[in-house]
Enzyme design. Structure first.
Site, PDB file in Angstrom:
ATOM      1  N   LEU A  34     -41.589 -17.980  23.548  1.00 33.28           N
ATOM      2  CA  LEU A  34     -42.354 -19.287  23.390  1.00 33.28           C
ATOM      3  C   LEU A  34     -42.199 -20.285  22.380  1.00 33.28           C
ATOM      4  O   LEU A  34     -41.447 -19.678  21.369  1.00 33.28           O
ATOM      5  CB  LEU A  34     -43.930 -18.993  23.121  1.00 33.28           C
ATOM      6  CG  LEU A  34     -44.695 -17.999  24.298  1.00 33.28           C
ATOM      7  CD1 LEU A  34     -46.176 -17.677  23.764  1.00 33.28           C
ATOM      8  CD2 LEU A  34     -44.741 -18.887  25.625  1.00 33.28           C
ATOM      9  N   ASP A  35     -42.185 -21.623  22.650  1.00 38.01           N
ATOM     10  CA  ASP A  35     -41.622 -22.460  21.522  1.00 38.01           C
ATOM     11  C   ASP A  35     -42.403 -22.135  20.183  1.00 38.01           C
ATOM     12  O   ASP A  35     -43.654 -21.732  20.204  1.00 38.01           O
ATOM     13  CB  ASP A  35     -41.889 -23.993  21.844  1.00 38.01           C
ATOM     14  CG  ASP A  35     -40.918 -24.430  23.116  1.00 38.01           C
ATOM     15  OD1 ASP A  35     -39.862 -23.666  23.171  1.00 38.01           O
ATOM     16  OD2 ASP A  35     -41.368 -25.375  23.391  1.00 38.01           O
ATOM     17  N   LYS A  36     -41.928 -22.510  19.061  1.00 36.58           N
ATOM     18  CA  LYS A  36     -42.736 -22.492  17.841  1.00 36.58           C
ATOM     19  C   LYS A  36     -44.189 -22.963  17.971  1.00 36.58           C
ATOM     20  O   LYS A  36     -45.038 -22.185  17.451  1.00 36.58           O
ATOM     21  CB  LYS A  36     -41.994 -23.236  16.684  1.00 36.58           C
ATOM     22  CG  LYS A  36     -42.702 -22.982  15.323  1.00 36.58           C
ATOM     23  CD  LYS A  36     -41.876 -23.936  14.416  1.00 36.58           C
ATOM     24  CE  LYS A  36     -42.520 -23.906  12.843  1.00 36.58           C
ATOM     25  NZ  LYS A  36     -41.742 -24.834  12.079  1.00 36.58           N
ATOM     26  N   THR A  40     -45.932 -23.661  20.540  1.00 36.37           N
ATOM     27  CA  THR A  40     -46.972 -22.994  21.643  1.00 36.37           C
ATOM     28  C   THR A  40     -47.557 -21.958  21.281  1.00 36.37           C
ATOM     29  O   THR A  40     -47.038 -20.799  20.865  1.00 36.37           O
ATOM     30  CB  THR A  40     -46.010 -22.869  22.717  1.00 36.37           C
ATOM     31  OG1 THR A  40     -45.214 -24.152  23.062  1.00 36.37           O
ATOM     32  CG2 THR A  40     -46.883 -22.326  24.232  1.00 36.37           C
TER      33      THR A  40
END
Length: 435
Positions: free
Chosen positions: A229-231, A233
Site C-alpha cells: 500500500l502507498d505510504k 494509504t
C-alpha cells in the site's frame, strides 16, 4: 502487540456497514495470536534482467540549455525504470563522465554539445532491523498475518527510508532481529518501480543476484510482504509467515483472485456514477514520483491497468463523493492515477491534483456560507490522499478456507466524511447514498 482502534462514529459505521452489505461480506475479526514462528532464510534463485550495468552514451543536443547532469540522465533513462536516486548513486560511484572526464557531483551542469556517458550502478545490500512499533493486527495464525496499516507508514525499507516501516515492525513481532535484502530501486518512500502485483518483497525478482556475494545471498530473507500500500494509504494488508504461504498468496495475487475493495473521497463526482477504466499506467516523464494513466497501448513502458469504480455517496451537490474501487490489476498508484484520469483526483492527493484549493473551490459554491469556515479548517488538516483499503479476502494458503476481513477508515478520513455528510444533510440536498 496490537494497537487499539476506536470504533467509528455511528453515522460512519452505518455507511461502512451498508457498503459491506452490498458485497455480502461477513468480516472476520480474530484475537491476535502470538507466534514464535520464524521464517527461514532462503537463497533466492539467480535472476536475469535488472538495471545494473545499463549504459547511456549520448550528446546533449546542440542549443539545449544548461541542466543538472542527474536530471538530464534521468530524463533519458527514467522511462526504462531507472530512478533519479539510482542515477545519483551512479554519479557518486564515479560511473558518470562528461566529455570523457568523471564527475562526482550530482549537480554538475551539462550543456549543448557535451558528451555524457553513464553506467547504472548495481544495487547495494540494505540491512533492516527489528523495531518495536505497535501493529494493529486484525488476524493472525501460524501462517498469515493481516494488519491494518496506518496512513503515513511505509511498507518496507528503501535507501533513505530504512526505519519505521511495516517490515521493521513485523521483524520485531516475529522475533527476527535483522536481515539483509537487496535495496529496491526507488526515488523515495512511496513510489516503487514496480507494480503492486510484483510478488517478491524488495523487488528481488527485478534485479540480478548473480553478482551479489554469497554472504549477502545467504542473508536474503522474505519477511512476507506479498503486496503493498502507498505510504499515505491506510487499510488492510496480508503478510505471509512462511515460504509456502508466501508462494500461495503470491499466486493468488498473480491470478487476481484476491478480493480488494478500497474507498476514497474525491474532488468532484465521476460521470457516469459507475464504470470500468482500462488505461495503461506509466511513470510520468516530468515527475519521477508520479504515474500517469494513458489511453491505448502505444506507450513503450506503460503497463495494462484496469479498475472498476462505483459512487456510494455524493456530497454537497457534487462537490465530493465517496467512491468504491475494485482492482483488476495492481499497478503502482493505480487508483490515484485512474482517479486523476477520470478528472476526480482523490481529496488530499497533492501529487495527483487533489489539492486543498481544488476541494474548496468545488465545495464552497455548493454549500451555505455558514459551513465554509469549518470546511476550510477540516480540509486544511488533510495531509494524505483519502484512500483506504477497506476489504481484503483471500484463500488461506494452508487450510484453503476463504477468509474475508474489513476495517473502517481511520479518524482523519472519517472526520472529513462525517463533515461532508453533515453539510449535505443539513442543507437538505438529495445526494446521499447512490444505488
Amino acid at each position: 502487540m496490537a494497537a487499539a482502534t476506536a470504533p467509528p462514529p455511528p453515522a460512519i459505521a452505518a455507511t461502512f456497514s451498508a457498503l459491506l452489505r452490498r458485497h455480502t461480506v461477513r468480516p472476520i475479526y480474530a484475537r491476535c495470536v502470538s507466534s514464535n514462528a520464524r521464517p527461514e532464510a532462503v537463497e533466492p534463485e539467480s535472476r536475469s534482467g535488472g538495471l545494473g550495468g545499463t549504459r547511456l552514451q549520448e550528446a546533449v543536443p546542440a542549443g539545449e540549455g544548461r541542466s543538472r547532469v542527474d536530471a538530464w540522465i534521468s530524463a533519458r533513462l527514467g522511462g526504462g525504470g531507472v530512478s533519479r536516486a539510482r542515477v545519483q548513486a551512479s554519479i557518486r560511484a564515479g560511473l558518470v563522465a562528461v566529455n570523457g572526464r568523471p564527475v562526482s557531483k550530482v549537480s554538475h551542469m551539462v550543456k549543448g554539445g557535451d558528451l555524457v556517458s553513464c553506467t547504472v550502478s548495481e544495487l547495494q545490500p540494505l540491512r533492516a532491523e527489528a523495531e518495536d512499533i505497535p501493529l494493529d493486527i486484525v488476524y493472525e495464525d501460524d501462517h498469515v498475518l493481516v494488519v491494518n496499516k496506518p496512513a503515513h507508514m511505509v511498507v518496507h525499507p528503501a535507501p533513505g527510508n530504512a526505519n519505521g516501516t511495516l517490515v521493521n515492525a513485523i521483524l520485531h513481532h516475529c522475533r527476527i532481529s535483522t536481515f539483509t535484502c537487496l535495496a529496491r530501486n526507488s526515488t523515495g518512500d512511496e513510489c516503487p518501480d514496480s507494480s503492486d502485483d510484483d510478488i517478491d518483497v524488495f523487488d528481488v525478482d527485478q534485479f540480478t543476484t548473480e553478482d551479489v556475494s554469497s554472504e549477502v545471498r545467504d542473508a536474503l530473507v522474505r519477511p512476507g510482504i506479498v503486496h503493498r500500500l502507498d505510504k499515505g494509504t491506510s487499510g488492510l494488508l496480508v503478510v505471509a509467515k512462511d515460504e509456502h504461504s508466501h508462494a500461495q498468496l503470491a499466486e493468488q495475487f498473480k491470478l487476481h483472485t484476491i478480493r480488494r475493495v478500497y474507498i476514497s473521497l474525491t474532488c468532484g463526482v465521476p460521470h457516469p456514477n459507475s464504470g470500468r477504466i482500462e488505461a495503461s499506467i506509466a511513470r510520468d516523464p516530468n515527475n519521477r514520483i508520479r504515474m500517469v494513466a494513458i489511453a491505448g497501448s502505444g506507450h513503450r513502458y506503460a503497463r495494462n491497468a484496469a479498475s472498476r469504480y462505483k459512487v456510494r455517496e455524493i456530497f454537497a451537490g457534487g462537490g465530493s463523493a465517496l467512491v468504491e474501487w475494485k482492482l483488476e490489476t495492481g499497478r503502482t498508484h493505480q487508483i490515484r492515477a485512474h482517479a486523476k484520469y477520470l478528472g476526480i483526483p482523490l481529496l488530499g492527493d497533492e501529487t495527483y491534483g487533489g489539492t486543498k484549493s481544488l476541494a474548496l473551490s468545488l465545495l464552497r459554491p455548493r454549500t451555505p456560507s455558514k459551513y465554509h469556515s469549518g470546511l476550510s479548517d477540516l480540509i486544511s488538516k488533510v495531509d494524505r490522499p483519502c484512500l483506504h483499503a477497506a476489504l481484503l479476502g483471500f484463500k488461506h494458503p494452508h487450510s484453503g478456507k476463504i477468509l474475508e476481513f474489513s476495517c473502517p477508515p481511520p479518524d482523519d478520513f472519517t472526520e472529513v466524511l462525517a463533515e461532508l455528510q453533515r453539510v449535505t444533510s443539513a442543507d437538505g440536498q438529495n445526494d446521499g447514498l447512490v444505488g
